[in-house]
Design an enzyme around this catalytic site. Sequence first.
Site, PDB file in Angstrom:
ATOM      1  N   HIS A 194       3.531  -9.248   0.184  1.00  0.00           N
ATOM      2  CA  HIS A 194       4.736  -8.577   0.681  1.00  0.00           C
ATOM      3  C   HIS A 194       5.995  -9.312   0.258  1.00  0.00           C
ATOM      4  O   HIS A 194       7.048  -8.705   0.084  1.00  0.00           O
ATOM      5  CB  HIS A 194       4.654  -8.373   2.197  1.00  0.00           C
ATOM      6  CG  HIS A 194       3.740  -7.244   2.544  1.00  0.00           C
ATOM      7  ND1 HIS A 194       2.471  -7.437   3.019  1.00  0.00           N
ATOM      8  CD2 HIS A 194       3.906  -5.912   2.417  1.00  0.00           C
ATOM      9  CE1 HIS A 194       1.889  -6.257   3.179  1.00  0.00           C
ATOM     10  NE2 HIS A 194       2.733  -5.320   2.832  1.00  0.00           N
ATOM     11  N   ARG A 301       8.465   1.248   5.139  1.00  0.00           N
ATOM     12  CA  ARG A 301       7.652   0.233   5.836  1.00  0.00           C
ATOM     13  C   ARG A 301       8.369  -0.164   7.132  1.00  0.00           C
ATOM     14  O   ARG A 301       9.097  -1.150   7.185  1.00  0.00           O
ATOM     15  CB  ARG A 301       7.467  -0.998   4.941  1.00  0.00           C
ATOM     16  CG  ARG A 301       6.558  -0.773   3.734  1.00  0.00           C
ATOM     17  CD  ARG A 301       6.384  -2.070   2.953  1.00  0.00           C
ATOM     18  NE  ARG A 301       5.266  -2.044   2.036  1.00  0.00           N
ATOM     19  CZ  ARG A 301       5.363  -1.791   0.727  1.00  0.00           C
ATOM     20  NH1 ARG A 301       6.525  -1.513   0.183  1.00  0.00           N
ATOM     21  NH2 ARG A 301       4.281  -1.814  -0.041  1.00  0.00           N
ATOM     22  N   ARG A 337       6.065   5.075   7.784  1.00  0.00           N
ATOM     23  CA  ARG A 337       4.768   4.522   8.151  1.00  0.00           C
ATOM     24  C   ARG A 337       4.881   3.828   9.502  1.00  0.00           C
ATOM     25  O   ARG A 337       5.828   3.079   9.741  1.00  0.00           O
ATOM     26  CB  ARG A 337       4.334   3.514   7.085  1.00  0.00           C
ATOM     27  CG  ARG A 337       3.055   2.806   7.451  1.00  0.00           C
ATOM     28  CD  ARG A 337       2.534   2.002   6.320  1.00  0.00           C
ATOM     29  NE  ARG A 337       3.229   0.737   6.168  1.00  0.00           N
ATOM     30  CZ  ARG A 337       2.939  -0.140   5.209  1.00  0.00           C
ATOM     31  NH1 ARG A 337       1.994   0.131   4.324  1.00  0.00           N
ATOM     32  NH2 ARG A 337       3.592  -1.278   5.126  1.00  0.00           N
ATOM     33  N   GLU A 435      -6.490   2.578   2.259  1.00  0.00           N
ATOM     34  CA  GLU A 435      -6.280   1.228   1.732  1.00  0.00           C
ATOM     35  C   GLU A 435      -7.415   0.272   2.072  1.00  0.00           C
ATOM     36  O   GLU A 435      -7.345  -0.897   1.771  1.00  0.00           O
ATOM     37  CB  GLU A 435      -4.920   0.664   2.140  1.00  0.00           C
ATOM     38  CG  GLU A 435      -4.567   0.786   3.588  1.00  0.00           C
ATOM     39  CD  GLU A 435      -3.138   0.308   3.873  1.00  0.00           C
ATOM     40  OE1 GLU A 435      -2.464  -0.209   2.982  1.00  0.00           O
ATOM     41  OE2 GLU A 435      -2.723   0.466   5.025  1.00  0.00           O
ATOM     42  N   ASN A 458      -2.416  -1.861  -3.065  1.00  0.00           N
ATOM     43  CA  ASN A 458      -2.328  -3.322  -2.858  1.00  0.00           C
ATOM     44  C   ASN A 458      -3.468  -3.784  -1.966  1.00  0.00           C
ATOM     45  O   ASN A 458      -4.161  -4.758  -2.261  1.00  0.00           O
ATOM     46  CB  ASN A 458      -0.999  -3.699  -2.207  1.00  0.00           C
ATOM     47  CG  ASN A 458       0.183  -3.157  -2.956  1.00  0.00           C
ATOM     48  OD1 ASN A 458       0.099  -2.959  -4.155  1.00  0.00           O
ATOM     49  ND2 ASN A 458       1.274  -2.891  -2.254  1.00  0.00           N
ATOM     50  N   ASP A 459      -3.626  -3.082  -0.857  1.00  0.00           N
ATOM     51  CA  ASP A 459      -4.703  -3.464   0.048  1.00  0.00           C
ATOM     52  C   ASP A 459      -6.056  -2.957  -0.436  1.00  0.00           C
ATOM     53  O   ASP A 459      -7.068  -3.643  -0.280  1.00  0.00           O
ATOM     54  CB  ASP A 459      -4.421  -2.947   1.464  1.00  0.00           C
ATOM     55  CG  ASP A 459      -3.446  -3.856   2.184  1.00  0.00           C
ATOM     56  OD1 ASP A 459      -3.627  -5.093   2.096  1.00  0.00           O
ATOM     57  OD2 ASP A 459      -2.500  -3.359   2.804  1.00  0.00           O
ATOM     58  N   ARG A 469      -4.365 -11.105  -1.193  1.00  0.00           N
ATOM     59  CA  ARG A 469      -3.225 -10.774  -2.058  1.00  0.00           C
ATOM     60  C   ARG A 469      -2.091 -11.791  -1.963  1.00  0.00           C
ATOM     61  O   ARG A 469      -1.163 -11.768  -2.771  1.00  0.00           O
ATOM     62  CB  ARG A 469      -2.711  -9.349  -1.772  1.00  0.00           C
ATOM     63  CG  ARG A 469      -2.254  -9.151  -0.356  1.00  0.00           C
ATOM     64  CD  ARG A 469      -2.120  -7.666  -0.008  1.00  0.00           C
ATOM     65  NE  ARG A 469      -0.782  -7.159  -0.262  1.00  0.00           N
ATOM     66  CZ  ARG A 469      -0.297  -6.053   0.278  1.00  0.00           C
ATOM     67  NH1 ARG A 469      -1.053  -5.306   1.067  1.00  0.00           N
ATOM     68  NH2 ARG A 469       0.917  -5.654   0.014  1.00  0.00           N
ATOM     69  N   CYS A 506       1.116   4.724  -3.183  1.00  0.00           N
ATOM     70  CA  CYS A 506       2.367   4.028  -2.827  1.00  0.00           C
ATOM     71  C   CYS A 506       2.239   2.515  -2.978  1.00  0.00           C
ATOM     72  O   CYS A 506       3.150   1.778  -2.630  1.00  0.00           O
ATOM     73  CB  CYS A 506       2.816   4.400  -1.417  1.00  0.00           C
ATOM     74  SG  CYS A 506       1.641   3.895  -0.153  1.00  0.00           S
TER      75      CYS A 506
END
Length: 574
Positions: A194, A301, A337, A435, A458-459, A469, A506
Amino acid sequence: MSFALHGLPVSRGIAIGHAHLVSHAVLEVTHYVLPKHLVHEEVARLDDALQATRQELLALREYRPQLAAAEFDAFLDLHLMILDDVHISSAAREMIQREHCNAEWALKTQMEELVAQFEAFEDAYLRERKTDVIQVVERILKTLSGHPGHVPPDSLREASLILVAHDVSPADLIQLKPNQFSAILTDLGGATSHTAIVARGLNKPCVVGLHHARELIKDNDLLIIDGEQGVVLVNPDKQLVAEYRLRQSQFDLERQKLKRLKSAHANTLDGTHVELHANIEMPNDLPEVKENGATGIGLFRSEFLFLNRDTLPDEEEQFAAYRSAVEGMDGLPVTIRTFDLGADKQMKQAVRVASNPALGLRAIRLCLAEPQLFRTQLRALLRASAYGNMKILVPMLSGLAEINQTLQFISQTKHELSAQGIAFDPNVPIGGMIEIPAAALSMSAFLKKLDFLSIGTNDLIQYTLAIDRTDEEVAHLYDPLHPSVLYLLAHVIGQANNANVPVSVCGEMAGELAYTRLLLGLGLRQFSMNPGQLLATKQRILTSSLPDIMPITQKILHSDDPLRMQELLAQLNA
Ligand code: PEP
Ligand code: MG
C-alpha cells in the site's frame, strides 16, 4: 563517491535532486557498554550532538515558510523546549555515567520513558506531543550518527528533495501528499504494497526494496532516480546529470502529449469499448481523476479516512466524504469500498497487531467482527447513495457465508434508514472483490448474490503465490504471469462475462501497460487504476486489436513455460 542502487520500480518518471533522509534512527539504535575511561568522552559526544541539534533548530527559523509562520515558530519553540527538557538531556547524561552505555541507547531509553508519560495523558493534544518528542530525539540521533538533518538552503530546493526512508507506512505517506518533494526511495516494501500504491498516486518517481539505501546515501547527496527502471544513481557526474535531464524532459513531453487523449473514447481498433476508471484514497483526489479523463471511480479505498487520527470518523464525517466524491463525479459511477483496515493499514485504535496480519482480522472480517463500526459506515454510504451514482464494494470476501452476512447488514441498515425517513438509493449495486483464491474458486456464490465484481490482483497474487506483498525479500516472486494467477483471472473474467455480471480489475496489474492487452484478451472490459496511469493505458487500448490479441492470449494461457510466456507477451505488446 558515485554508485548505483537497484530496487523495485513503483512509479515512472525521472527525478534529479538532493537526498533528504527520513529518519527511523530510533528503531535502529544498538546498545553497547563502554570501557570506564571512555564514559567522559561519550557524555561530551552527547553534549556536542545536543548543541548541534539546537543550532540546527535555530537555523531552521531562517527558513520558515511564509504561510503558517506562526505555527512553524510554535513547532520550533516546542522542539527546542523538548531538547532542553531534563528528561532528555540530563537524564541521558546521567544514564551514560551510571550505566556506561552509548549515548544513542541512553537517548532512546529516556525517550521511551517520556513517550510513555505522554501516552498516559487524557488530553488528545498532549498525547499527540509524543510525536514531537520522537522527532526531536531522531534529530539528535541523526547528528550522533554523523548524518545531521540539513536545513534547506532555500524554499525552492524543497521541490527537488528526494525522500530516502528505511520504510514508510501508507498512513505516513498519505500525509506527505501536499508537501513538496520530487521522489521517494525506501529500503523495504514490495511494488504492490500500500505504501507503493500511495506513492504511485503521488505521481512522483518511486523506487522501493532498495535494502540499504538509507545506510549508503547521505543527507544532501545528489541523486538521479529512474522510476521506470528502479535505478538510483548516487552523486553522478555532470555528464550523467545532463543525460538524465534530457530524458526527464522527454518524459515530461510524452506526458504532456498524452493529455490530448483525455476526452477520447477508450475503444480498441476493432471498436470494442473499454471503461477506464480511477482508484482514489481520498475525495480530494478527484481533480486528478478528472484531469486524466476517468469515466468513473472504480475503487475508493475508504479506509484512508480512518488513518492518522486519534478518533474514528463518525457517520456525519464519512457521509460528507462519500457524498463529496459522489457529487464530484457528476453522475459517473463511484465505487466506494467498505474499509479494508488491518494488515498494513492499521488504525491507531487497533488493539493488537495479529501475528500474521495479512491473514488476520482484515477488511470484511474486521467489519463483521466490529458491527458498530461497519453499521456506521454503511449508514454513511447508503445516505450518500442518494446524491449520485454510487456502488458499494466489499473487500476480502471468501464465500457465501460472508456474502450473506454482509448483505444482511446492508439490508438491516436500509430498513433502519427507511424507518427514520432518511433517503438512500434502494438499488445501490453491491459488489465483491475477488482477491483471495477461495473467492475466485467459488464464483457461483458471487455471481448469484452480487451485482458486480472487482478483481484485486495485488492480494489475489499475494495469496495465490503465498508472498507477502510488503516484503521486498520475496518481491521477485510476485508474478502476474504465473499460470495459477492467469488461470484464476481467466476463470473469474470468463464466468462473470458469461453470467453478464460486470467485472473489473482494480489491482496494480490493471495499470501496468505490459498487461493491458493480456487482460483485454482474457475478456476484461473495465480497468481501474491510479489516475496517473489512465492516459497511457488508453493509448495502449487505442492501438490494440482484439482479433490480433485473442489467439496470442490463448497461447499464453496454455503455456506453462515462463520463457515462452514472456516471448508471447512480447509478441502481444509488439
Ligand atoms: C488489490 O488487492 O488488488 C486491491 C485493489 O486492493 P488493495 O490493494 O487495497 O488491497
Ligand atoms: Mg486488496
